[in-house]
Design a protein around this motif. Structure first.
Motif, PDB file in Angstrom:
ATOM      1  N   LEU A 824     -46.443  18.957 -41.957  1.00  0.00           N
ATOM      2  CA  LEU A 824     -45.335  19.465 -41.154  1.00  0.00           C
ATOM      3  C   LEU A 824     -45.198  18.602 -39.910  1.00  0.00           C
ATOM      4  N   SER A 825     -43.951  18.222 -39.591  1.00  0.00           N
ATOM      5  CA  SER A 825     -43.732  17.380 -38.415  1.00  0.00           C
ATOM      6  C   SER A 825     -42.349  17.647 -37.837  1.00  0.00           C
ATOM      7  N   ASN A 826     -42.249  17.578 -36.489  1.00  0.00           N
ATOM      8  CA  ASN A 826     -40.936  17.666 -35.837  1.00  0.00           C
ATOM      9  C   ASN A 826     -40.897  16.901 -34.520  1.00  0.00           C
ATOM     10  N   HIS A 827     -41.997  16.267 -34.141  1.00  0.00           N
ATOM     11  CA  HIS A 827     -42.099  15.626 -32.827  1.00  0.00           C
ATOM     12  C   HIS A 827     -41.213  14.376 -32.759  1.00  0.00           C
ATOM     13  N   PRO A 828     -40.482  14.197 -31.650  1.00  0.00           N
ATOM     14  CA  PRO A 828     -39.631  13.004 -31.507  1.00  0.00           C
ATOM     15  C   PRO A 828     -40.395  11.692 -31.669  1.00  0.00           C
ATOM     16  N   GLN A 829     -41.662  11.664 -31.253  1.00  0.00           N
ATOM     17  CA  GLN A 829     -42.440  10.440 -31.380  1.00  0.00           C
ATOM     18  C   GLN A 829     -42.865  10.188 -32.825  1.00  0.00           C
ATOM     19  N   ALA A 830     -42.669  11.201 -33.677  1.00  0.00           N
ATOM     20  CA  ALA A 830     -43.036  11.058 -35.092  1.00  0.00           C
ATOM     21  C   ALA A 830     -41.787  11.068 -35.969  1.00  0.00           C
ATOM     22  N   GLY A 831     -40.668  10.600 -35.429  1.00  0.00           N
ATOM     23  CA  GLY A 831     -39.441  10.508 -36.220  1.00  0.00           C
ATOM     24  C   GLY A 831     -38.597  11.764 -36.201  1.00  0.00           C
ATOM     25  N   GLY A 832     -38.925  12.720 -35.332  1.00  0.00           N
ATOM     26  CA  GLY A 832     -38.149  13.952 -35.264  1.00  0.00           C
ATOM     27  C   GLY A 832     -36.830  13.742 -34.532  1.00  0.00           C
ATOM     28  N   SER A 833     -35.875  14.648 -34.780  1.00  0.00           N
ATOM     29  CA  SER A 833     -34.579  14.578 -34.092  1.00  0.00           C
ATOM     30  C   SER A 833     -34.594  15.517 -32.887  1.00  0.00           C
ATOM     31  N   HIS A 834     -34.740  16.827 -33.126  1.00  0.00           N
ATOM     32  CA  HIS A 834     -35.069  17.773 -32.057  1.00  0.00           C
ATOM     33  C   HIS A 834     -35.979  18.831 -32.674  1.00  0.00           C
ATOM     34  N   LEU A 835     -36.657  19.603 -31.848  1.00  0.00           N
ATOM     35  CA  LEU A 835     -37.757  20.433 -32.340  1.00  0.00           C
ATOM     36  C   LEU A 835     -37.352  21.484 -33.365  1.00  0.00           C
ATOM     37  N   GLU A1025     -35.099   6.753 -19.377  1.00  0.00           N
ATOM     38  CA  GLU A1025     -35.264   8.176 -19.711  1.00  0.00           C
ATOM     39  C   GLU A1025     -34.701   9.027 -18.572  1.00  0.00           C
ATOM     40  N   VAL A1026     -34.027  10.135 -18.918  1.00  0.00           N
ATOM     41  CA  VAL A1026     -33.379  10.945 -17.883  1.00  0.00           C
ATOM     42  C   VAL A1026     -34.162  12.225 -17.609  1.00  0.00           C
ATOM     43  N   TRP A1027     -33.966  12.747 -16.392  1.00  0.00           N
ATOM     44  CA  TRP A1027     -34.544  14.044 -16.024  1.00  0.00           C
ATOM     45  C   TRP A1027     -33.574  15.112 -16.530  1.00  0.00           C
ATOM     46  N   GLY A1028     -33.816  15.563 -17.725  1.00  0.00           N
ATOM     47  CA  GLY A1028     -32.905  16.460 -18.430  1.00  0.00           C
ATOM     48  C   GLY A1028     -33.191  16.306 -19.909  1.00  0.00           C
ATOM     49  N   ASN A1029     -32.295  16.754 -20.752  1.00  0.00           N
ATOM     50  CA  ASN A1029     -32.596  16.729 -22.187  1.00  0.00           C
ATOM     51  C   ASN A1029     -31.665  15.843 -23.003  1.00  0.00           C
ATOM     52  N   CYS A1030     -30.976  14.897 -22.365  1.00  0.00           N
ATOM     53  CA  CYS A1030     -30.094  13.999 -23.113  1.00  0.00           C
ATOM     54  C   CYS A1030     -30.814  12.762 -23.626  1.00  0.00           C
ATOM     55  N   ASN A1031     -32.134  12.783 -23.606  1.00  0.00           N
ATOM     56  CA  ASN A1031     -32.894  11.687 -24.204  1.00  0.00           C
ATOM     57  C   ASN A1031     -32.815  11.790 -25.730  1.00  0.00           C
ATOM     58  N   ALA A1032     -32.531  10.680 -26.390  1.00  0.00           N
ATOM     59  CA  ALA A1032     -32.397  10.672 -27.854  1.00  0.00           C
ATOM     60  C   ALA A1032     -33.603   9.982 -28.478  1.00  0.00           C
ATOM     61  N   PRO A1033     -34.345  10.647 -29.345  1.00  0.00           N
ATOM     62  CA  PRO A1033     -35.441   9.974 -30.044  1.00  0.00           C
ATOM     63  C   PRO A1033     -34.930   8.760 -30.808  1.00  0.00           C
ATOM     64  N   ASN A1085     -29.987  14.975 -29.395  1.00  0.00           N
ATOM     65  CA  ASN A1085     -29.595  15.181 -30.784  1.00  0.00           C
ATOM     66  C   ASN A1085     -28.119  15.533 -30.908  1.00  0.00           C
ATOM     67  N   VAL A1086     -27.606  16.351 -29.969  1.00  0.00           N
ATOM     68  CA  VAL A1086     -26.245  16.867 -30.121  1.00  0.00           C
ATOM     69  C   VAL A1086     -25.226  16.183 -29.207  1.00  0.00           C
ATOM     70  N   LEU A1087     -25.690  15.427 -28.209  1.00  0.00           N
ATOM     71  CA  LEU A1087     -24.750  14.792 -27.282  1.00  0.00           C
ATOM     72  C   LEU A1087     -24.879  13.272 -27.276  1.00  0.00           C
ATOM     73  N   THR A1088     -26.093  12.786 -26.987  1.00  0.00           N
ATOM     74  CA  THR A1088     -26.293  11.332 -26.880  1.00  0.00           C
ATOM     75  C   THR A1088     -26.017  10.649 -28.214  1.00  0.00           C
ATOM     76  N   SER A1089     -26.306  11.336 -29.327  1.00  0.00           N
ATOM     77  CA  SER A1089     -26.020  10.765 -30.646  1.00  0.00           C
ATOM     78  C   SER A1089     -24.542  10.391 -30.762  1.00  0.00           C
ATOM     79  N   GLN A1090     -23.658  11.229 -30.187  1.00  0.00           N
ATOM     80  CA  GLN A1090     -22.229  10.933 -30.243  1.00  0.00           C
ATOM     81  C   GLN A1090     -21.875   9.706 -29.402  1.00  0.00           C
TER      82      GLN A1090
END
Length: 1298
Positions: A824-835, A1025-1033, A1085-1090
């Motif tokens: 099982l995996s979901n971590h951005p550093q392991a290829g995840g998109s968001h948790l 990297e930003v202080w917020g959640n718009c960082n994209a793996p 995942n939902v904003l920066t990807s666009q």
């Protein structure tokens, strides 16, 4: 002439008026049958094909055809039963009547926006279906559910009672004077058809009835009220149905009037019935547009069901292959209906047979693209038709059959050439195939393959690929429901089906094929066999309980009496009544229309006089989904009774028995098969007698179709003259590891089929709404190196992302993985998109191989995995720990043992971030993880079966070839782009930069090697990297890149590791595109990807920016939560205007229907329409409009907003103007407006109104002088192609809009 029962001593006609041909069956007074096939349109010879067919047959049979007045004599006609595509064609070609649509104020564009998903996710030129209405009338009236236990609004609204005692409130009564004035204005425009679609009228129709009465006073001739068209919840689908009714019925009535006008006394005294989409007949005067969409195909289902059921007790798969498409369906003792289905972009709510139309027919065009044999979906149609039709058409499946000797020009109708009197043209087909052969051999030679294919090899290759393409929907129709395909019998009909039936049956493991003697006109024959149907239905909404049992019985009794009375008035004495309850588990959207199971007198069931509805529901739910829910209420959405007036159809006449079992052939011909060429006998079916047995290979020819009997197949003639073909499972030709272009195309289908079937298992066995109903998941197959092989469905944000996850596991676990392990995996550093996207990975071990030979994985969006907000998508998170539980490489199954204790502990333990909790929905998490493991297990089974068939080395070789093929397609595209860029700019280096609203740059530099087709994509210079959640793996960047490449290629290519092979991607560490380990990523995942997509498309100068935001809105409190993403405007391109109000690029999520939203949540939808402030950028081609959406809160709730493009505008291109940015406002009850900004989480009060404006799309090209005036039109021209339909198509559309 001896009289047969059912004819009344007269000539009876069953007719299927199709798009190209009209098929006519005449049952004579003695029971013998005549058939006739005419062109549906031949204006120089006749005005109406069905009437002309009746006239010709009467003339030949009786010598008398017309009266002195020139009208067809009806004195010898017993009955006419007919199916017609007149409604379907009017819908496809948008040739219905002008309609005025009446809706609640604020819902002007509701039916245009629809569910906001785009039809084809990789088309940048988004073509939404055009509107059925000509004008819209918004009226000031509104009814909403009472919600007395949750609504805190102070009001004096009038209380209303709906069906089954449901409570509603009248927010605003009908303004009669205003409605009258508005409708009078419409009437003065010459519009006579009106469709009234008002919210919640399915249960509380008082406002619709008022408006309908006004319309009648004003002289509208066709008035459709949505609650009468179909009394079911879901405003959009019901609105489409009502609109289609108003749009099509006048057109259908004109056709019916024209049809009967050519008969003596307009067919008075003749029993004239028309086929509906549900497989039932209805009297001509009651034939309505919205229920006529599948009129023709429905006859075919009735035909094979009624004739096939007498030959076998096994379930039947209907296989109706025509010129442009193939219809696939299933019959297992009862007809399989769907209640909601989409045709030509219009969702119809009405019982319809589940007929799945796929783009593969005799006219499907043949292509060779980047090393792949491709069949369809483009079709040559009737004009110009296949190359052999002598009209300059392209190569098609029909041409391939001709080359292989499977179609014989001497026995084919001579209707071709300029005078329509010539045979099929073998010569021109051979010439075109020779050109194709040279092209293919040159390509193979360039790759080092010295094998030279013959023309027959090429044709056979396309036939094999076409067969595999048609097998996929059949597998989906059966295996998707937990059914074994091989246990079915294939019922083959249609003009082209007989040439492919043996091959398809063999490929599916089916051992028996039925071919009725009227297979070429079986849809027409089905009209003769069908019953008259009278449907009655009403909405309910009550729990299935002892308390409500009396209500259900009373309503079933009342509906049954309505149906019974109607059929008695039509003259039917033999009547059958079929009761149904539309049932679903409370809190789910998956409703099943259930007939009752039989009961015995001592059984304790609530509706014993009707049967056990719950037993049927539980059995169907368990079959389709693998489990049932415990301690969950079952809701009755609708109550329905289907009344059948039984028709008396003459029995088929038995044919003469044969003395010798082996008949004498008419001649011999050379046919090509995989095993080589065979001299094969030709038989005319009209000379075959009962008991004859024919050993394949052979050709069997009747007047209307050609049947290919393959080697190792045996056909037997029944007593009625039908064919039963027994198909043996022959051994496969040996396939070696050397690349074979034909085999490559087949493996491409097989690899995709594995991923698709994994997805079906996941959907069946999961429990959460996100996975089971919204289908927010992907399944994929990977090579031993972790490289992606196939992925389904193609959710853009998942493309390629799972590959990073699998390869991470290989890197950290090396050779330690063993059989029975699942990760099982979901971590951005392991290829995840968001948790919330949890990925389950299973290695595939094969026999004694020490290392995994493949990997399978499934990624699903879980509703909650902890964190600081419900839903695990906080708009203001600043660290990963605030977003929920994170797994890099967790053994969820070790050595075959599910590690339930360990996973539960990890999920329920808070991450340590302030305010964070563990998961809020552990049971769904565990159930869905088990479903993902089960889906992977299905993948392992299918991979192992493939290896058993071909050998491990061959399967892995073709896995590699599939990846190489995708690489070739992308290299070809890059070379083409390089040439264009070089010509335009004088350089093959491209650069662009785009910015997030906070100023963070996304910078891309592309260097293309025009000789090799290589490219460097360098994101160096992108913001930190930003202080917020718009960082994209990093995985998101790769997914966005693959999505853009697929869009730019412009046609289907295998989406796998090979797509990125020609591209070197540089993503700077610790940047917004590859953040550090603890960075928050949910917005990435939902904003920066666009924004990444915007940057890539800008770099390549492809099209203007779209909305650039998923417009994420989350609402809830401690008891419930609701999440939606809202559409915006699409960007314009070099040849197209941007689409209005649609999801673009990395999202395609459907939005909740307004009625469902208001019934479930304390929210009132005040407004949902396109923006009126020209939000789309001006240009030679203008950008699409954003939308306006207003939500009124009936109680205090928490509102979370996660949006972009609130500061910076979506760019225009090549002189086009930018689209307008979005806006998030809150209007307080005292009238104040508060700007909420792009990202916030606030507690809103009762009476607050959230007002959302989403961004428009950018324009393309310098605006013309008139560009700012008059271009804002909500409908776009549509290029009409084959329309797919059916439950398999609906499932795929739902998956691609997850």
């Amino acid at each position: 002439m001896a009289q047969q029962p059912g004819t009344g001593g007269k000539y009876c006609f069953a007719i299927d008026r199709g798009g190209t041909f009209t098929d006519i069956i005449c049952i004579r007074p003695d029971g013998k049958v005549r058939t006739l096939k005419l062109l549906s349109e031949d204006p120089s010879r006749y005005s109406d094909a069905p009437r002309e067919g009746i006239r010709r047959i009467l003339k030949e049979e009786t010598g008398s055809d017309v009266t002195a007045e020139g009208l067809v004599d009806t004195s010898q006609i017993g009955w006419v039963r007919m199916g017609t595509t007149v409604a379907t064609n009017a819908l496809l070609e948008r040739k219905g009547d002008p309609v005025a649509l009446v809706v609640n104020e604020g819902f002007r564009d509701l039916l245009y926006i629809g569910n906001q998903a785009r039809p084809k996710i990789f088309e940048l030129n988004i073509r939404k279906p055009s509107n059925l209405y000509k004008t819209v009338v918004e009226i000031s009236c509104r009814i909403v559910p009472e919600q007395s236990n949750r609504c805190k609004l102070e009001h004096t609204w009038r209380a209303l009672e709906g069906t089954s005692g449901a409570k509603y409130l009248e927010m605003q009564p009908v303004d009669v004077a205003n409605v009258r004035a508005s409708l009078q204005e419409v009437r003065e425009q010459g519009i006579t058809s009106v469709s009234v679609v008002l919210a919640h009228s399915f249960a509380c129709p008082v406002h619709e009835l008022q408006v309908g009465a006004i319309a009648k006073e004003l002289g509208f001739t066709h008035i459709t009220l949505s609650h009468q068209a179909m009394p079911m919840r879901r405003l959009v689908a019901r609105g489409y149905t009502a609109c289609a009714e108003a749009y099509l019925t006048p057109h259908v009535e004109r056709y019916l009037n024209s049809f009967k006008s050519g008969f003596d006394k307009e067919l008075e005294g003749v029993d004239v019935l028309f086929m509906q989409s549900d497989g039932g007949l209805v009297r001509m005067e009651n034939f309505r547009g919205a229920r006529a969409i599948l009129s023709g195909p429905a006859g075919g289902v009735v035909g094979y069901a009624m004739t096939g059921a007498r030959e076998t007790e096994a379930p039947l798969i209907g296989f109706d292959m025509g010129g442009t498409s193939t219809d696939v369906s299933r019959y297992a003792g009862v007809y399989e209906h769907v209640i909601e289905s989409t045709t030509a972009g219009v969702t119809i709510q009405a019982p319809q047979l589940d007929i799945n139309t796929v783009a593969a027919g005799g006219g499907s065009m043949l292509f060779f693209r980047s090393g792949l044999f491709v069949v369809g979906p483009e079709s040559a149609g009737a004009h110009p038709g296949p190359a052999c039709y002598k009209k300059g058409g392209p190569l098609t499946v029909t041409d391939a059959n001709l080359i292989l000797g499977r179609l014989l020009p001497d026995y084919f109708p001579k209707i071709f050439g300029p005078k329509e009197n010539e045979a099929l043209d073998f010569t021109v087909t051979k010439e075109k195939f020779e050109q194709m052969r040279i092209l293919i051999n040159e390509y193979l030679k360039s790759g080092g393959d010295t094998k030279q294919l013959t023309v027959e090899d090429v044709a056979l290759g396309f036939i094999r690929v076409a067969n595999e393409a048609m097998c996929r929907p059949i597998r989906a129709l059966t295996q998707a429901r937990g059914l074994d395909t091989s246990q079915h019998v294939l019922a083959c009909f249609g003009g082209a089906g007989g040439q492919h039936a043996c091959s398809i049956a063999r490929e599916l493991g089916i051992s028996k094929v039925l071919v009725h003697k009227y297979a070429g006109v079986l849809s027409a024959y089905g009209m003769a066999l069908a019953d008259v149907v009278q449907e009655t239905q009403e909405p309910c909404g009550l729990d299935f309980s002892a308390e409500n049992a009396g209500i259900f019985k009373a309503r079933l009794d009342a509906l049954a009496e309505q149906s019974n009375k109607s059929l008695r008035l039509q003259g039917y004495s033999k009547i059958e009544l079929e009761p149904f309850l539309h049932l679903r588990y409370d809190g789910t959207d998956c409703a099943l229309m259930c007939a009752p199971a039989a009961t015995t007198s001592n059984e304790d069931v609530l509706l014993a006089s009707y049967g056990d509805f719950i037993a049927t529901f539980l059995q169907r739910y368990r079959t389709e989904f693998g489990f049932v829910l415990q301690n969950r209420a079952i809701v009755v959405d609708d109550i329905r009774v289907r009344g059948l007036g039984k028709n008396n159809t003459p029995p088929e006449v038995e044919i003469e028995k044969s003395v010798a079992t082996t008949p004498k052939p008419e001649g011999f011909t050379r046919i090509f098969f995989e095993q080589g060429a065979h001299e094969s006998p030709i038989y005319l079916t009209k000379h075959l007698l009962a008991g004859c047995k024919i050993q394949g290979p052979a050709i069997l020819i009747d007047q209307l179709s050609t049947i290919l009997l393959e080697p190792e197949c045996v056909a037997e003639v029944t007593t009625r003259g039908d064919l039963i073909i027994n198909v043996s499972s022959s051994k496969r030709n040996v396939v070696d590891c050397k690349l074979d272009a034909i085999q490559l195309s087949i493996f491409s289908h097989r690899f995709m089929s594995i991923a698709e079937q994994m997805g079906r298992v996941l959907q069946r066995t999961s429990i959460s709404t996100n996975i089971k109903e919204r289908l927010d998941f992907s399944c994929a197959l990977f090579g031993p190196d972790g490289g992606l092989v196939s992925n389904a469905p193609h959710i853009p944000v998942h493309l390629g992302a799972m590959q990073e996850t699998v390869q991470y596991q290989l890197k950290v676990r090396g050779d330690s993985l063993k059989n029975g392990d699942v990760i099982l995996s979901n971590h951005p550093q392991a290829g995840g998109s968001h948790l919330p996207d949890l990925t389950v990975i299973t290695p595939v071990f094969y026999r004694d191989q020490p290392k995994p030979v493949f990997f399978v994985a499934s990624r699903g969006h879980h509703a909650d995995i902890g964190g600081i907000t419900p839903g695990s998508m906080p708009p203001h998170s600043t660290s990963l720990a605030q977003e929920g539980a994170a797994f890099k490489s967790f053994l969820i199954v070790e050595g075959g043992v599910f590690q339930e204790k360990n996973i539960i502990q990890r999920l329920i333990t808070p991450t340590g971030a302030k305010g964070a909790t563990g998961t809020r929905n552990l049971p769904d998490n565990i159930s869905d993880l088990k479903a993902q493991i089960a889906a992977n297990h299905k993948g392992i089974q299918l991979v192992s079966e493939l290896i058993d068939s071909y050998g491990l080395d061959v399967v892995q070789a073709y896995m590699s070839y599939i990846q190489q093929n995708a690489e070739v397609a992308v290299r070809d595209m890059l070379k083409e782009i390089a040439q264009k860029v070089l010509k335009r700019n004088g350089t093959t280096t491209l650069e662009a930069v785009e910015f997030m609203d906070d100023g963070s740059p996304i910078k891309l530099r592309v260097e293309i090697d025009s000789e090799q087709g290589n490219a460097l994509c360098d994101f160096t210079g992108s913001g930190p990297e930003v202080w917020g959640n718009c960082n994209a793996p990093r995985a998101i960047t790769l997914s966005a890149l693959i999505y853009c490449l697929r869009c730019m290629v412009g046609h289907d290519v295998p989406l796998n590791q090979g797509c990125l092979a020609p591209i070197k991607v540089i993503v700077p560490k610790n940047s917004i595109l590859d953040p550090s380990e603890g960075a928050a990523v949910v917005g990435g995942n939902v904003l920066t990807s666009q924004r990444i997509v915007d940057t890539v498309l800008k770099t390549f100068n492809v099209c203007a920016a779209s909305c650039g935001c998923m417009n994420n809105i989350t609402i809830g409190d401690e008891e419930w939560g609701y999440y939606e993403t809202v559409a915006g405007g699409a960007g314009a391109g070099p040849t197209w205007h941007g689409a209005d109000g649609v999801h673009t690029h990395m999202t395609n999520t459907r939005i909740t229907d307004p009625e469902i939203l208001e019934l479930r949540y304390p929210i009132i939808l005040k407004r949902f329409c396109l923006r009126t402030d020209q939000s789309g950028g001006a240009g030679q081609f203008h950008g699409g409009e954003g939308v306006e959406r207003e939500l009124l809160f009936r109680k205090p709730v928490t509102l979370s907003i996660l949006t972009e493009r609130r500061t910076l505008q979506p760019y225009g291109l090549v002189g086009g103007q930018p689209g307008k940015s979005g806006l998030n406002l809150l209007r307080k009850p005292d009238g104040r407006f508060i700007s909420l900004g792009g990202k916030t989480c606030i507690d809103v009060e009762t009476g607050d109104l959230f007002m959302l404006k989403t961004p428009g799309g950018g324009g393309y090209g310098v605006p013309r002088e008139d560009a700012l005036g008059g271009w804002k039109v909500a409908s776009h021209a549509e290029k009409h192609q084959l329309t797919e339909r059916g439950s398999v198509f609906e499932y795929r559309q739902a998956q691609e809009s997850a």
